[in-house]
Motif scaffolding. Structure first.
Motif, PDB file in Angstrom:
ATOM      1  N   GLY A 189       5.307  12.076   0.273  1.00  0.00           N
ATOM      2  CA  GLY A 189       4.488  11.872   1.157  1.00  0.00           C
ATOM      3  C   GLY A 189       4.045   9.852   1.202  1.00  0.00           C
ATOM      4  O   GLY A 189       3.396   9.718   1.771  1.00  0.00           O
ATOM      5  N   ALA A 190       4.181   9.405  -0.529  1.00  0.00           N
ATOM      6  CA  ALA A 190       2.983   8.505  -0.840  1.00  0.00           C
ATOM      7  C   ALA A 190       3.328   7.317  -0.564  1.00  0.00           C
ATOM      8  O   ALA A 190       2.941   6.308  -0.102  1.00  0.00           O
ATOM      9  CB  ALA A 190       3.816   8.140  -2.400  1.00  0.00           C
ATOM     10  N   CYS A 191       4.946   7.820   0.749  1.00  0.00           N
ATOM     11  CA  CYS A 191       5.355   6.134   1.789  1.00  0.00           C
ATOM     12  C   CYS A 191       4.652   6.278   3.072  1.00  0.00           C
ATOM     13  O   CYS A 191       5.405   5.863   3.940  1.00  0.00           O
ATOM     14  CB  CYS A 191       6.416   5.922   1.438  1.00  0.00           C
ATOM     15  SG  CYS A 191       7.816   7.014   2.077  1.00  0.00           S
ATOM     16  N   SER A 192       3.756   7.241   3.488  1.00  0.00           N
ATOM     17  CA  SER A 192       3.470   7.422   4.699  1.00  0.00           C
ATOM     18  C   SER A 192       2.956   6.340   5.222  1.00  0.00           C
ATOM     19  O   SER A 192       2.114   5.910   4.875  1.00  0.00           O
ATOM     20  CB  SER A 192       2.162   8.898   4.543  1.00  0.00           C
ATOM     21  OG  SER A 192       2.922  10.052   4.382  1.00  0.00           O
ATOM     22  N   VAL A 193       3.576   6.436   6.997  1.00  0.00           N
ATOM     23  CA  VAL A 193       2.674   5.346   7.694  1.00  0.00           C
ATOM     24  C   VAL A 193       3.123   6.117   9.110  1.00  0.00           C
ATOM     25  O   VAL A 193       3.564   7.467   8.908  1.00  0.00           O
ATOM     26  CB  VAL A 193       3.639   4.320   7.771  1.00  0.00           C
ATOM     27  CG1 VAL A 193       3.613   3.623   6.603  1.00  0.00           C
ATOM     28  CG2 VAL A 193       4.966   4.300   8.313  1.00  0.00           C
ATOM     29  N   THR A 194       2.613   5.947  10.116  1.00  0.00           N
ATOM     30  CA  THR A 194       2.861   5.918  11.297  1.00  0.00           C
ATOM     31  C   THR A 194       3.222   5.049  12.284  1.00  0.00           C
ATOM     32  O   THR A 194       3.762   3.603  11.657  1.00  0.00           O
ATOM     33  CB  THR A 194       1.565   6.139  12.765  1.00  0.00           C
ATOM     34  OG1 THR A 194       0.714   5.205  12.390  1.00  0.00           O
ATOM     35  CG2 THR A 194       0.855   7.490  11.696  1.00  0.00           C
ATOM     36  N   LEU A 195       4.969   5.883  13.064  1.00  0.00           N
ATOM     37  CA  LEU A 195       5.804   5.076  13.913  1.00  0.00           C
ATOM     38  C   LEU A 195       5.378   4.916  15.040  1.00  0.00           C
ATOM     39  O   LEU A 195       5.254   6.228  15.722  1.00  0.00           O
ATOM     40  CB  LEU A 195       6.831   5.429  13.585  1.00  0.00           C
ATOM     41  CG  LEU A 195       8.580   4.204  14.084  1.00  0.00           C
ATOM     42  CD1 LEU A 195       8.245   3.214  13.671  1.00  0.00           C
ATOM     43  CD2 LEU A 195       9.273   5.405  13.141  1.00  0.00           C
ATOM     44  N   ASP A 196       4.897   4.239  15.623  1.00  0.00           N
ATOM     45  CA  ASP A 196       4.381   4.713  17.931  1.00  0.00           C
ATOM     46  C   ASP A 196       3.494   6.032  17.201  1.00  0.00           C
ATOM     47  O   ASP A 196       3.645   6.911  18.575  1.00  0.00           O
ATOM     48  CB  ASP A 196       5.921   4.877  18.474  1.00  0.00           C
ATOM     49  CG  ASP A 196       6.758   4.026  18.652  1.00  0.00           C
ATOM     50  OD1 ASP A 196       5.767   2.636  18.303  1.00  0.00           O
ATOM     51  OD2 ASP A 196       7.941   3.678  19.084  1.00  0.00           O
TER      52      ASP A 196
ATOM     53  N   GLY B 193       0.819  -1.290   0.260  1.00  0.00           N
ATOM     54  CA  GLY B 193      -0.152  -0.427   0.152  1.00  0.00           C
ATOM     55  C   GLY B 193       1.145   1.455  -0.173  1.00  0.00           C
ATOM     56  O   GLY B 193       0.937   2.057  -0.757  1.00  0.00           O
ATOM     57  N   ALA B 194       1.506   0.946   0.719  1.00  0.00           N
ATOM     58  CA  ALA B 194       2.655   2.096   0.901  1.00  0.00           C
ATOM     59  C   ALA B 194       3.065   2.482  -0.664  1.00  0.00           C
ATOM     60  O   ALA B 194       4.098   1.277  -1.250  1.00  0.00           O
ATOM     61  CB  ALA B 194       3.595   2.310   2.553  1.00  0.00           C
ATOM     62  N   LYS B 195       3.606   3.546  -0.832  1.00  0.00           N
ATOM     63  CA  LYS B 195       4.164   3.613  -2.683  1.00  0.00           C
ATOM     64  C   LYS B 195       5.591   4.493  -2.507  1.00  0.00           C
ATOM     65  O   LYS B 195       5.924   4.904  -1.758  1.00  0.00           O
ATOM     66  CB  LYS B 195       3.518   4.625  -3.585  1.00  0.00           C
ATOM     67  CG  LYS B 195       1.883   3.817  -3.772  1.00  0.00           C
ATOM     68  CD  LYS B 195       2.328   2.108  -4.456  1.00  0.00           C
ATOM     69  CE  LYS B 195       0.980   1.772  -4.369  1.00  0.00           C
ATOM     70  NZ  LYS B 195       0.400   1.050  -3.886  1.00  0.00           N
ATOM     71  N   GLU B 196       6.522   4.147  -2.895  1.00  0.00           N
ATOM     72  CA  GLU B 196       7.862   5.425  -2.804  1.00  0.00           C
ATOM     73  C   GLU B 196       7.747   5.638  -4.596  1.00  0.00           C
ATOM     74  O   GLU B 196       7.500   5.549  -5.965  1.00  0.00           O
ATOM     75  CB  GLU B 196       8.948   3.745  -3.329  1.00  0.00           C
ATOM     76  CG  GLU B 196      10.497   5.069  -3.473  1.00  0.00           C
ATOM     77  CD  GLU B 196      12.004   4.362  -3.882  1.00  0.00           C
ATOM     78  OE1 GLU B 196      12.672   4.591  -2.587  1.00  0.00           O
ATOM     79  OE2 GLU B 196      12.176   3.259  -4.478  1.00  0.00           O
ATOM     80  N   GLY B 197       7.341   7.462  -3.962  1.00  0.00           N
ATOM     81  CA  GLY B 197       6.790   7.948  -5.366  1.00  0.00           C
ATOM     82  C   GLY B 197       8.492   9.328  -5.712  1.00  0.00           C
ATOM     83  O   GLY B 197       9.100   9.247  -6.501  1.00  0.00           O
ATOM     84  N   CYS B 198       9.174   9.590  -4.104  1.00  0.00           N
ATOM     85  CA  CYS B 198      10.073  10.278  -4.361  1.00  0.00           C
ATOM     86  C   CYS B 198      12.188   9.346  -3.869  1.00  0.00           C
ATOM     87  O   CYS B 198      12.495   9.176  -4.284  1.00  0.00           O
ATOM     88  CB  CYS B 198      10.553  11.619  -4.016  1.00  0.00           C
ATOM     89  SG  CYS B 198      10.030  11.790  -2.170  1.00  0.00           S
ATOM     90  N   GLY B 199      11.773   8.924  -2.982  1.00  0.00           N
ATOM     91  CA  GLY B 199      12.637   8.076  -2.046  1.00  0.00           C
ATOM     92  C   GLY B 199      13.287   8.822  -0.415  1.00  0.00           C
ATOM     93  O   GLY B 199      14.181   8.750  -0.331  1.00  0.00           O
TER      94      GLY B 199
END
Lengths: 286, 158
Positions: free
Chosen positions: B48-55, B37-43
């Motif tokens: 922001g295409a790879c946005s997730v939450t961490l804690d 689901g999370a995508k690599e746009g720019c790396g």
């Protein structure tokens, strides 16, 4: 590449000091990972400092605050007491990148990445912030303006880590502000940045001032003559004119795609003046 | 280069994986765990295409090492719907046609949810600033902003 996430600063320092190859500190990673993935650096060792509890905290100290090197920008922005005491520093930190970047990026990382255009650094320099550095030979404190020397270069020795930044207590009637110029409204790199920090006496006369400029030289500049233009005045028009002229005079910028030399020199004066006006309003209210 | 053993909670499930020390969390999610689901746009943390939450904190997973997630909690777009029931944000993105190619959509949804978790009644300006780190090259942003506003309004009614 080895990845280590030690639980104490002593182990972090030992790991960095003993590494024979290329070693890097990982705090928020918003600069380091870009360089790593882009192939600009090939680390032998990366030391993640986010597992060091003491570096993840904002601790009150003698009326001010000690900000750990692994505290993300978002946490600083959510801390009402730091924001109230040093609004200019917090607003500068909050200008760094997107919400996603704010969730990771740290003030100390911004400092040690040593970009002359780093947003939080002019605000910290104006605030007289002091960095606590820990290394193989123990601890030392130094003013933040003595950390970076030129793009990507710092005065930190092998094995040294900035552990925290002290934003000190401040006298009554003090205010600070940071402004930057970017061609859009969000998510860009400063073409010029200006931080101003002042303290007034009971009659509203400026008795102390510090002015710092970003993105107009190889490192962030602390501009003594610009501060002198304010001290002893009520920041009237004449004083602000002198401030702007002194700020412009201190610039030695480069031309690049984001701004010409002439533009940066002019805008440095304009921003210093506007930041001083905001700092004045804040000082009057505090 | 010896691999790092990581135990992390991903969308509520305790998950173990091995990864290279210089491998990003985004690559771990996509290539090792099948969470694409999370995508690599720019790396490089710009799109922001790879946005997730961490804690619980919104981050770009391309700027996090897989090894850093050890002992931490990661939430991705895959954890947003409840079974077959879409999250109100997902439903409103469909209703408002707030997507075309869809590459940026998971990132927008994860970022928008992080906003509404913090602020259930954001102004249009607050939505636009919050989503400034998510880039869309198909639709423009008006439909996205309207979808977020509509979802927020529905969620406030409970």
């Amino acid at each position: 590449m080895r990845y280590e996430a030690p639980g104490s600063i002593e182990s972090a320092v030992a790991l960095l000091a003993q590494e024979k190859g290329r070693a890097y500190v990982l705090a928020g990673g918003t600069d380091l990972l870009v360089r790593l993935r882009g192939g600009y650096i090939e680390p032998d060792l990366v030391v993640d400092v986010k597992r060091i509890e003491s570096m993840r905290k904002i601790v009150p100290e003698a009326g001010g605050f000690r900000i750990g090197a692994a505290v993300p920008a978002a946490e600083l922005g959510e801390h009402p007491a730091v924001k109230k005491l040093w609004p200019g520093v917090v607003e500068a930190v909050e200008l760094i990148g997107s919400k996603q970047v704010q969730g990771r990026a740290t003030m100390v990382g911004n400092l040690c990445n040593a970009s002359p255009a780093a947003d939080s650094v002019p605000a910290m320099v104006a605030a007289g912030a002091v960095a606590t550095v820990v290394g193989p030979n123990g601890k030392r404190n130094l003013p933040v303006e003595e950390i970076s020397t030129s793009p990507g270069k710092t005065t930190l020795a092998k094995g040294e880590i900035v552990e925290s930044i002290l934003l000190a207590a401040r006298p009554p009637h003090s205010g600070d502000a940071y402004l930057r110029f970017i061609p859009r409204t969000e998510m860009d790199i400063a073409v010029v940045g200006a931080g101003v920090n002042i303290t007034l006496d009971d009659k509203g006369v400026c008795k102390a001032a510090r002015v710092a400029l970003g993105a107009v030289a190889e490192r962030v500049l602390l501009v003594g003559p610009a501060a002198d233009a304010l001290i002893g005045t009520k920041l009237d028009e004449a004083a602000l004119d002198k401030l702007a002229a002194a700020a412009s005079a201190a610039c030695r910028p480069i031309d690049d795609k984001r701004g010409t030399k002439e533009f940066r020199i002019k805008v440095a004066g304009v921003l210093a003046r506007r930041a001083a006006t905001i700092a004045l309003e804040r000082a009057r209210k505090s | 280069m010896s691999q790092v053993h990581v135990t992390a909670k991903i969308n509520g499930d305790t998950t173990e994986y091995l990864c290279e020390p210089d491998e990003t969390l985004l690559d771990v999610l996509r290539n090792r765990l099948g969470l694409t689901g999370a995508k690599e746009g720019c790396g490089t943390g710009d799109c922001g295409a790879c946005s997730v939450t961490l804690d619980g904190r919104l981050v770009c997973s391309c700027l996090v090492l897989g090894a850093e997630a050890n002992g931490r909690e990661v939430r991705t777009i895959e954890g947003m719907a409840h079974g077959e029931t879409l999250h109100p944000l997902q439903r409103k993105f469909l209703e408002h046609a707030a997507l075309q190619c869809g590459i940026c959509t998971p990132g927008f949804l994860v970022a928008a949810k992080a906003l509404l978790d913090k602020n259930p009644d954001p102004s249009e300006t607050e939505i636009r600033y919050w989503l400034a780190g998510n880039l869309c090259r198909c639709t423009g942003y008006d439909k996205i902003v309207r979808a977020v506003q509509d979802a927020a309004a529905e969620m406030r009614k409970g």
